[in-house]
Design a protein around this motif. Structure first.
Motif, PDB file in Angstrom:
ATOM      1  N   VAL A 192       0.842  -1.196   0.000  1.00 35.12           N
ATOM      2  CA  VAL A 192       0.000   0.000   0.000  1.00 35.12           C
ATOM      3  C   VAL A 192       0.876   1.245   0.000  1.00 35.12           C
TER       4      VAL A 192
ATOM      5  N   SER B  98      -3.922  -5.307  -2.344  1.00 35.77           N
ATOM      6  CA  SER B  98      -3.914  -3.854  -2.248  1.00 35.77           C
ATOM      7  C   SER B  98      -5.323  -3.318  -2.487  1.00 35.77           C
TER       8      SER B  98
ATOM      9  N   ASP C   6      -0.883   1.495  -5.122  1.00 39.89           N
ATOM     10  CA  ASP C   6      -1.739   0.299  -5.154  1.00 39.89           C
ATOM     11  C   ASP C   6      -1.819  -0.292  -6.556  1.00 39.89           C
TER      12      ASP C   6
END
Length: 274
Positions: free
Chosen positions: A143, A172, A179
């Motif tokens: 992330v 993600s 992401d």
């Protein structure tokens, strides 16, 4: 089979199992604050018993006591008393049929095992793709910022690709930036990846990621606890983040501001013992 036939099949699957129905009903309540459902489940001892008490005969008295005891808000009481079961279940089944979405509840055997172990487990997971990917042997959450630096993007791509090549599933949130770069790198490396959304899985968000989203719906996994048609709004993202960390064995934060959704995900991961 006609669409009405498919609708009836899905409806029968949902309504024939009271435990499954209880999860879906509690998950549907729009006026719940993030952690309300778990407080109610603890109070009644199970998801199904909470559903029976709150939706069954004489529920007006039960709900009033719950407002007095601060288990629910008055707006939740009013929502439940106005609730039209048939209208809700028909719309849910129609939406799932139309958009090729399936769901798994906490009461189902194929509910992702990693999510059973977190304190605030999602009651329902709606998904497109292959749900078995959620139980792959190794997973890593990646992330980071929606406005990453060039360096951050390179790091997300390098780690996403290399970890996927090592057999790890990359998890993600499909947001723009870190992401989406991690998802894309995992797919290009021939690995598997999971996107956790903050709205309905029938809606690609952000739209710029449509190619990634389409590929993931077909060959990977896109999940959400929100019903089809639910808008992707910022109030949903903190709750969404606990599922990202919950599906991950560990979490890699590539790049993030001190006050950001990314660090909320990191906090969830720490609380979950990741």
């Amino acid at each position: 089979m006609s669409s009405n036939g498919i609708n009836n099949r899905v409806k029968n699957e949902i309504t024939s199992n009271i435990d499954r129905l209880a999860c879906l009903w509690l998950n549907h309540m729009k006026t719940f604050r993030f952690r309300d459902a778990y407080k109610i489940i603890d109070h009644y001892g199970s998801i199904t018993e909470a559903y029976r008490k709150m939706s069954g005969p004489g529920n007006e008295i039960v709900l009033e006591k719950m407002v007095t005891g601060k288990y629910i808000k008055s707006s939740t009481r009013d929502e439940i008393l106005r609730f039209n079961f048939d209208e809700w279940i028909d719309k849910l089944c129609d939406d799932m049929d139309r958009t090729d979405i399936r769901c798994v509840t906490y009461a189902d055997e194929d509910y992702p095992e990693r999510l059973r172990d977190i304190p605030e487990y999602p009651l329902v997971i709606f998904y497109r793709g292959d749900i078995s990917i959620a139980d792959s042997p190794y997973s890593i959450g990646i992330v980071g910022s929606r406005r990453p630096s060039f360096y951050g993007l390179n790091v997300a791509e390098e780690f996403g690709g290399e970890l996927a090549r090592k057999g790890m599933t990359v998890v993600s949130g499909m947001a723009y930036g870190i992401d989406s770069k991690a998802h894309q790198a995992a797919m290009e490396a021939g690995g598997k990846t999971i996107a956790v959304l903050g709205g309905g899985v029938d809606i690609c968000y952000p739209e710029v990621n449509f190619n990634i989203y389409s590929e993931m719906c077909e060959n990977h996994l896109v999940v959400s606890e929100y019903e089809p048609g639910t808008a992707h709004v910022s109030i949903n993202f903190p709750a969404r983040n606990r599922i990202i960390s919950g599906l991950s064995d560990g979490l890699l934060v590539v790049e993030a501001a001190l006050r950001s959704g990314t660090l909320i995900t990191a906090d969830f991961a720490l609380n979950q013992g990741k």
